[in-house]
Design a protein around this motif. Structure first.
Motif, PDB file in Angstrom:
ATOM      1  N   ASP A 238       0.840  -1.199   0.000  1.00 61.77           N
ATOM      2  CA  ASP A 238       0.000   0.000   0.000  1.00 61.77           C
ATOM      3  C   ASP A 238       0.879   1.255   0.000  1.00 61.77           C
ATOM      4  O   ASP A 238       2.090   1.174   0.225  1.00 61.77           O
ATOM      5  CB  ASP A 238      -0.889   0.013   1.244  1.00 61.77           C
ATOM      6  CG  ASP A 238      -1.940  -1.081   1.231  1.00 61.77           C
ATOM      7  OD1 ASP A 238      -2.267  -1.583   0.135  1.00 61.77           O
ATOM      8  OD2 ASP A 238      -2.428  -1.442   2.326  1.00 61.77           O
ATOM      9  N   PRO A 239       0.261   2.442  -0.178  1.00 64.92           N
ATOM     10  CA  PRO A 239       1.054   3.680  -0.131  1.00 64.92           C
ATOM     11  C   PRO A 239       1.696   3.957   1.229  1.00 64.92           C
ATOM     12  O   PRO A 239       2.739   4.587   1.299  1.00 64.92           O
ATOM     13  CB  PRO A 239       0.035   4.764  -0.489  1.00 64.92           C
ATOM     14  CG  PRO A 239      -1.018   4.054  -1.268  1.00 64.92           C
ATOM     15  CD  PRO A 239      -1.105   2.692  -0.660  1.00 64.92           C
ATOM     16  N   ARG A 240       1.072   3.512   2.320  1.00 62.28           N
ATOM     17  CA  ARG A 240       1.629   3.713   3.660  1.00 62.28           C
ATOM     18  C   ARG A 240       2.026   2.361   4.225  1.00 62.28           C
ATOM     19  O   ARG A 240       1.179   1.453   4.332  1.00 62.28           O
ATOM     20  CB  ARG A 240       0.617   4.385   4.590  1.00 62.28           C
ATOM     21  CG  ARG A 240       1.142   4.659   5.995  1.00 62.28           C
ATOM     22  CD  ARG A 240       0.024   5.111   6.921  1.00 62.28           C
ATOM     23  NE  ARG A 240       0.516   5.462   8.243  1.00 62.28           N
ATOM     24  CZ  ARG A 240       0.791   4.590   9.214  1.00 62.28           C
ATOM     25  NH1 ARG A 240       0.641   3.295   8.995  1.00 62.28           N
ATOM     26  NH2 ARG A 240       1.224   5.012  10.391  1.00 62.28           N
ATOM     27  N   VAL A 241       3.295   2.226   4.596  1.00 59.89           N
ATOM     28  CA  VAL A 241       3.808   0.930   5.042  1.00 59.89           C
ATOM     29  C   VAL A 241       4.616   1.111   6.327  1.00 59.89           C
ATOM     30  O   VAL A 241       5.476   2.003   6.419  1.00 59.89           O
ATOM     31  CB  VAL A 241       4.698   0.286   3.962  1.00 59.89           C
ATOM     32  CG1 VAL A 241       5.247  -1.059   4.443  1.00 59.89           C
ATOM     33  CG2 VAL A 241       3.918   0.109   2.660  1.00 59.89           C
ATOM     34  N   SER A 242       4.361   0.280   7.309  1.00 60.52           N
ATOM     35  CA  SER A 242       5.208   0.200   8.495  1.00 60.52           C
ATOM     36  C   SER A 242       6.345  -0.774   8.194  1.00 60.52           C
ATOM     37  O   SER A 242       6.102  -1.891   7.711  1.00 60.52           O
ATOM     38  CB  SER A 242       4.414  -0.284   9.705  1.00 60.52           C
ATOM     39  OG  SER A 242       3.423   0.659  10.060  1.00 60.52           O
ATOM     40  N   VAL A 243       7.561  -0.332   8.485  1.00 59.81           N
ATOM     41  CA  VAL A 243       8.745  -1.152   8.224  1.00 59.81           C
ATOM     42  C   VAL A 243       9.339  -1.550   9.563  1.00 59.81           C
ATOM     43  O   VAL A 243       9.813  -0.698  10.324  1.00 59.81           O
ATOM     44  CB  VAL A 243       9.776  -0.393   7.373  1.00 59.81           C
ATOM     45  CG1 VAL A 243      10.988  -1.281   7.088  1.00 59.81           C
ATOM     46  CG2 VAL A 243       9.147   0.072   6.055  1.00 59.81           C
ATOM     47  N   SER A 244       9.295  -2.836   9.852  1.00 58.30           N
ATOM     48  CA  SER A 244       9.819  -3.357  11.119  1.00 58.30           C
ATOM     49  C   SER A 244      11.272  -3.785  10.922  1.00 58.30           C
ATOM     50  O   SER A 244      11.566  -4.698  10.140  1.00 58.30           O
ATOM     51  CB  SER A 244       8.976  -4.550  11.572  1.00 58.30           C
ATOM     52  OG  SER A 244       9.510  -5.128  12.748  1.00 58.30           O
ATOM     53  N   LEU A 245      12.177  -3.089  11.611  1.00 59.03           N
ATOM     54  CA  LEU A 245      13.601  -3.380  11.554  1.00 59.03           C
ATOM     55  C   LEU A 245      14.059  -3.918  12.902  1.00 59.03           C
ATOM     56  O   LEU A 245      13.326  -3.843  13.888  1.00 59.03           O
ATOM     57  CB  LEU A 245      14.374  -2.115  11.178  1.00 59.03           C
ATOM     58  CG  LEU A 245      13.994  -1.493   9.832  1.00 59.03           C
ATOM     59  CD1 LEU A 245      13.558  -0.054  10.024  1.00 59.03           C
ATOM     60  CD2 LEU A 245      15.143  -1.562   8.849  1.00 59.03           C
ATOM     61  N   THR A 246      15.252  -4.423  12.960  1.00 59.99           N
ATOM     62  CA  THR A 246      15.772  -4.964  14.213  1.00 59.99           C
ATOM     63  C   THR A 246      15.709  -3.932  15.330  1.00 59.99           C
ATOM     64  O   THR A 246      15.404  -4.244  16.485  1.00 59.99           O
ATOM     65  CB  THR A 246      17.221  -5.444  14.022  1.00 59.99           C
ATOM     66  OG1 THR A 246      17.275  -6.357  12.939  1.00 59.99           O
ATOM     67  CG2 THR A 246      17.736  -6.119  15.281  1.00 59.99           C
ATOM     68  N   GLY A 247      15.998  -2.660  14.992  1.00 57.46           N
ATOM     69  CA  GLY A 247      16.058  -1.611  16.001  1.00 57.46           C
ATOM     70  C   GLY A 247      14.737  -0.920  16.300  1.00 57.46           C
ATOM     71  O   GLY A 247      14.661  -0.105  17.222  1.00 57.46           O
ATOM     72  N   GLY A 248      13.684  -1.213  15.535  1.00 54.28           N
ATOM     73  CA  GLY A 248      12.411  -0.545  15.754  1.00 54.28           C
ATOM     74  C   GLY A 248      11.652  -0.368  14.453  1.00 54.28           C
ATOM     75  O   GLY A 248      11.866  -1.108  13.489  1.00 54.28           O
TER      76      GLY A 248
END
Length: 280
Positions: A238-248
């Protein structure tokens, strides 16, 4: 010689930030490596330097060195920390700040709620020659021969080059083996950052990034942007995406080609100090 510095971090991606506005601050690859050394120096993924801008539309210029002493074009977590540093140091007001990178890009940073910083990362670069990347034509992905296998990579520049690999689960991704092999692949004349992306849902991905000259880091802002661009172009996100990384977590907005990528995430000060060196 004594230099004031600030240690900062964005989702665990850590920086030593200095300014060459009120103090002379000569910088080179040897000094960067000494500063970044986690046993004998301060320790960091990157060293950031604020300096006077060369263009009237920019508030300040900023430069970025990786821990190995190589100077690079852009850093998404770094630009948030640089803007916060300039505000905390009283060099700019609490307002949108425009920063000029080494390659002439202008990056606008807007302070948000709860210490978050919103960054206009500009439009992604997709043409191979401009990335730079050796390919005959633009494509959604490119097969790259690595260690006797063909790896399918999506290639994007956010001011710095990224190869994005889709994986089933990031926890099992071959970051430590495939990352350095792709970083130094001959198809990338300036080397490349390598992202391993797991698509969880249309509005959520998990990501690990092997950065040029630094290895795997807890977070990479430009890597998050590149992964979302690659996923959007392939119709997965989608146009808005949450990106989960190791640090947050970072939040990335991209409406599509012709529009800038917006990144929202934290920037925090860890401590201030003075660097004492025998060399000018």
């Amino acid at each position: 010689m004594s230099l004031a510095f600030t240690k900062m971090q964005g989702l665990g991606n850590d920086f030593v930030v200095l300014e060459a506005v009120r103090q002379p601050c000569p910088m080179g690859s040897d000094r960067v490596r000494a500063i970044a050394d986690r046993r004998r120096g301060i320790g960091c993924d990157q060293v950031l330097l604020a300096e006077p801008a060369t263009r009237p539309e920019a508030d300040f210029g900023y430069r970025i060195w990786n821990a190995d002493g190589s100077e690079v074009e852009h850093c998404g977590n770094g630009v948030r920390c640089m803007a916060r540093f300039l505000m905390d140091q009283g060099l700019v007001d609490q307002r949108p700040v425009t920063l000029e990178t080494r390659d002439g890009r202008l990056t606008r940073v807007v302070p948000g709620e709860d210490g978050a910083m919103q960054v206009d990362m500009g439009s992604p670069i997709l043409e191979p020659a401009a990335i730079p990347f050796h390919a005959d034509h633009r494509a959604l992905s490119y097969p790259l021969p690595v260690n006797d296998q063909a790896v399918e990579a999506m290639v994007v520049s956010m001011g710095n080059p990224h190869a994005v690999i889709r994986v089933d689960e990031v926890r099992h991704a071959p970051v430590t083996t495939l990352g350095p092999a792709l970083e130094n692949h001959p198809a990338f004349p300036n080397r490349v950052n390598v992202g391993f992306m797991e698509v969880v849902a249309a509005d959520l991905i998990r990501l690990r990034v092997f950065e040029r000259g630094a290895g795997e880091t807890p977070a990479c802002g430009t890597g998050a942007c590149a992964a979302v661009v690659a996923g959007r172009l392939n119709g997965w996100l989608d146009p808005r995406v949450s990106v989960s990384l190791t640090g947050g977590e970072l939040v990335i907005h991209w409406r599509g080609e012709g529009h800038p990528v917006w990144m929202t995430g934290p920037a925090e000060t860890v401590f201030d100090g003075r660097l004492v060196t025998d060399h000018p």
